[in-house]
Motif scaffolding. Structure first.
Motif, PDB file in Angstrom:
ATOM      1  N   PRO A  99     -44.672 -40.975 -97.804  1.00  0.00           N
ATOM      2  CA  PRO A  99     -43.497 -41.498 -97.530  1.00  0.00           C
ATOM      3  C   PRO A  99     -42.563 -41.404 -96.643  1.00  0.00           C
ATOM      4  O   PRO A  99     -42.787 -40.434 -95.867  1.00  0.00           O
ATOM      5  CB  PRO A  99     -42.828 -40.881 -98.875  1.00  0.00           C
ATOM      6  CG  PRO A  99     -43.889 -40.256 -99.695  1.00  0.00           C
ATOM      7  CD  PRO A  99     -45.083 -40.048 -98.700  1.00  0.00           C
ATOM      8  N   VAL A 100     -42.067 -42.593 -96.009  1.00  0.00           N
ATOM      9  CA  VAL A 100     -41.034 -42.523 -95.040  1.00  0.00           C
ATOM     10  C   VAL A 100     -39.703 -42.606 -95.418  1.00  0.00           C
ATOM     11  O   VAL A 100     -39.279 -43.252 -96.151  1.00  0.00           O
ATOM     12  CB  VAL A 100     -41.291 -43.597 -93.879  1.00  0.00           C
ATOM     13  CG1 VAL A 100     -40.387 -43.742 -92.704  1.00  0.00           C
ATOM     14  CG2 VAL A 100     -42.746 -43.691 -93.583  1.00  0.00           C
ATOM     15  N   LEU A 101     -38.850 -41.660 -94.950  1.00  0.00           N
ATOM     16  CA  LEU A 101     -37.291 -41.553 -95.193  1.00  0.00           C
ATOM     17  C   LEU A 101     -36.410 -42.042 -94.092  1.00  0.00           C
ATOM     18  O   LEU A 101     -36.785 -41.832 -92.810  1.00  0.00           O
ATOM     19  CB  LEU A 101     -36.980 -40.086 -95.384  1.00  0.00           C
ATOM     20  CG  LEU A 101     -37.753 -39.336 -96.641  1.00  0.00           C
ATOM     21  CD1 LEU A 101     -37.154 -37.846 -96.531  1.00  0.00           C
ATOM     22  CD2 LEU A 101     -37.620 -39.990 -97.992  1.00  0.00           C
ATOM     23  N   ASN A 102     -35.729 -43.108 -94.287  1.00  0.00           N
ATOM     24  CA  ASN A 102     -34.833 -43.679 -93.563  1.00  0.00           C
ATOM     25  C   ASN A 102     -33.325 -43.733 -94.120  1.00  0.00           C
ATOM     26  O   ASN A 102     -33.143 -43.948 -95.254  1.00  0.00           O
ATOM     27  CB  ASN A 102     -35.075 -45.401 -93.452  1.00  0.00           C
ATOM     28  CG  ASN A 102     -36.505 -45.434 -92.372  1.00  0.00           C
ATOM     29  OD1 ASN A 102     -36.522 -44.627 -91.455  1.00  0.00           O
ATOM     30  ND2 ASN A 102     -37.069 -46.418 -92.863  1.00  0.00           N
ATOM     31  N   GLY A 103     -32.450 -43.084 -93.055  1.00  0.00           N
ATOM     32  CA  GLY A 103     -31.071 -43.105 -93.611  1.00  0.00           C
ATOM     33  C   GLY A 103     -31.000 -41.520 -94.017  1.00  0.00           C
ATOM     34  O   GLY A 103     -31.824 -40.719 -94.228  1.00  0.00           O
ATOM     35  N   ARG A 104     -29.488 -41.213 -94.155  1.00  0.00           N
ATOM     36  CA  ARG A 104     -29.303 -39.860 -94.807  1.00  0.00           C
ATOM     37  C   ARG A 104     -28.568 -39.621 -96.084  1.00  0.00           C
ATOM     38  O   ARG A 104     -27.617 -40.516 -96.256  1.00  0.00           O
ATOM     39  CB  ARG A 104     -28.264 -39.135 -93.592  1.00  0.00           C
ATOM     40  CG  ARG A 104     -29.248 -38.944 -92.133  1.00  0.00           C
ATOM     41  CD  ARG A 104     -28.339 -38.153 -91.138  1.00  0.00           C
ATOM     42  NE  ARG A 104     -28.023 -36.632 -92.027  1.00  0.00           N
ATOM     43  CZ  ARG A 104     -28.941 -35.945 -91.757  1.00  0.00           C
ATOM     44  NH1 ARG A 104     -30.080 -35.825 -91.484  1.00  0.00           N
ATOM     45  NH2 ARG A 104     -28.398 -34.493 -92.454  1.00  0.00           N
ATOM     46  N   PHE A 105     -28.960 -38.611 -96.879  1.00  0.00           N
ATOM     47  CA  PHE A 105     -28.061 -38.576 -98.199  1.00  0.00           C
ATOM     48  C   PHE A 105     -26.638 -37.749 -97.830  1.00  0.00           C
ATOM     49  O   PHE A 105     -25.724 -38.163 -98.666  1.00  0.00           O
ATOM     50  CB  PHE A 105     -29.037 -37.627 -99.092  1.00  0.00           C
ATOM     51  CG  PHE A 105     -30.233 -38.572 -99.657  1.00  0.00           C
ATOM     52  CD1 PHE A 105     -30.225 -39.341-101.147  1.00  0.00           C
ATOM     53  CD2 PHE A 105     -31.533 -38.601 -98.899  1.00  0.00           C
ATOM     54  CE1 PHE A 105     -31.152 -39.942-101.456  1.00  0.00           C
ATOM     55  CE2 PHE A 105     -32.521 -39.252 -99.450  1.00  0.00           C
ATOM     56  CZ  PHE A 105     -32.224 -39.912-100.726  1.00  0.00           C
ATOM     57  N   GLY A 106     -26.942 -36.960 -97.107  1.00  0.00           N
ATOM     58  CA  GLY A 106     -25.872 -35.778 -96.865  1.00  0.00           C
ATOM     59  C   GLY A 106     -25.616 -34.888 -97.882  1.00  0.00           C
ATOM     60  O   GLY A 106     -26.558 -34.653 -98.544  1.00  0.00           O
ATOM     61  N   LEU A 107     -24.375 -34.321 -98.069  1.00  0.00           N
ATOM     62  CA  LEU A 107     -24.130 -33.182 -99.015  1.00  0.00           C
ATOM     63  C   LEU A 107     -23.904 -33.823-100.306  1.00  0.00           C
ATOM     64  O   LEU A 107     -23.015 -34.779-100.353  1.00  0.00           O
ATOM     65  CB  LEU A 107     -23.148 -32.449 -98.405  1.00  0.00           C
ATOM     66  CG  LEU A 107     -23.079 -31.526 -97.145  1.00  0.00           C
ATOM     67  CD1 LEU A 107     -21.974 -31.134 -96.866  1.00  0.00           C
ATOM     68  CD2 LEU A 107     -24.510 -30.907 -97.131  1.00  0.00           C
ATOM     69  N   LEU A 108     -24.564 -33.303-101.340  1.00  0.00           N
ATOM     70  CA  LEU A 108     -24.465 -33.633-102.677  1.00  0.00           C
ATOM     71  C   LEU A 108     -23.890 -32.621-103.763  1.00  0.00           C
ATOM     72  O   LEU A 108     -24.628 -31.498-103.371  1.00  0.00           O
ATOM     73  CB  LEU A 108     -25.408 -34.587-103.438  1.00  0.00           C
ATOM     74  CG  LEU A 108     -25.670 -35.763-102.772  1.00  0.00           C
ATOM     75  CD1 LEU A 108     -27.227 -36.388-103.126  1.00  0.00           C
ATOM     76  CD2 LEU A 108     -24.620 -36.902-102.803  1.00  0.00           C
ATOM     77  N   PRO A 109     -23.132 -32.713-104.847  1.00  0.00           N
ATOM     78  CA  PRO A 109     -22.889 -31.669-105.594  1.00  0.00           C
ATOM     79  C   PRO A 109     -24.120 -31.381-106.372  1.00  0.00           C
ATOM     80  O   PRO A 109     -25.054 -32.197-106.535  1.00  0.00           O
ATOM     81  CB  PRO A 109     -21.908 -32.062-106.477  1.00  0.00           C
ATOM     82  CG  PRO A 109     -21.579 -33.437-106.289  1.00  0.00           C
ATOM     83  CD  PRO A 109     -22.291 -33.850-104.977  1.00  0.00           C
TER      84      PRO A 109
END
Length: 217
Positions: A99-109
């Motif tokens: 799997p390839v990841l593009n973009g950022r999720f960032g901080l999540l609770p």
């Protein structure tokens, strides 16, 4: 103020230790399920326990990340990378795709991170098991992508592949796949978001998870 700061530091350390112990306990549960699976002769029963091991592992990954976090906030990019790596390792023999990841999720609770980790793991696993496989005729290489788009108040995650695609009679609401049922329940109930699974332009499948980020802002 110094006393208050010491109390907060002690509280944070206690919470991190709890997450560490929860992670250890989940890993113990996964190990027990794995041992049980090895003793089973029925392929379907063994596969069901192996799926349970994977799901427990996804939750343990979030708790491990929380055990190193100063607050109940998760750097979900780290979690997503580990979930994607686990999915690739489990299915590499049959699908031969990473799997390839593009973009950022960032901080999540943590309240968002735990169900979202399970959702991501299920969508990746579903694509690797049912949609993708090696190309015997030398055709296009298998592709599995996770694309992330985040604004101030919403998070959109798209998981798409160029595999065999969905059956003509596919209907998300009546899908019998346990993985899709888990995803649908978590997205709609736990996360209060929207889920769409449809054919991808050019072939394959495209799943879109759209979530509100009120709690994560």
């Amino acid at each position: 103020l110094r006393h208050r700061e010491r109390e907060l530091m002690t509280k944070d350390a206690t919470i991190r230790e709890i997450h560490h112990r929860v992670k250890n306990n989940l890993q113990t549960v996964a190990a027990l399920l794995r041992l049980q699976a090895r003793r089973l002769a029925a392929p379907e029963a063994r596969a069901a326990l192996e799926e349970a091991v994977r799901r427990v592992g996804s939750i343990a990954t979030v708790h491990e990340t929380l055990s190193h976090a100063p607050e109940e906030i998760v750097d979900f990019d780290e979690v997503a990378e580990r979930v994607a790596a686990m999915a690739g390792e489990v299915s590499s023999a049959e699908a031969q795709v990473k799997p390839v990841l593009n973009g950022r999720f960032g901080l999540l609770p943590s309240a968002v991170a735990t169900p979202l980790a399970l959702v991501l793991a299920e969508l990746l696993q579903n694509a690797l098991q049912h949609g993708l496989g090696p190309s015997p005729d030398g055709g296009q290489d298998a592709m599995l992508e996770v694309a992330v788009s985040r604004s101030q108040d919403r998070l959109t995650v798209t998981v798409q592949d160029n595999g065999v695609g969905l059956p003509e009679e596919f209907d998300l609401d009546s899908a019998t796949s346990l993985g899709l049922q888990i995803v649908r329940t978590l997205v709609l109930t736990e996360l209060g978001g929207r889920l769409e699974v449809k054919p991808r332009a050019g072939g394959g499948t495209r799943a879109v998870v759209d979530l509100p980020l009120d709690a994560a802002a």
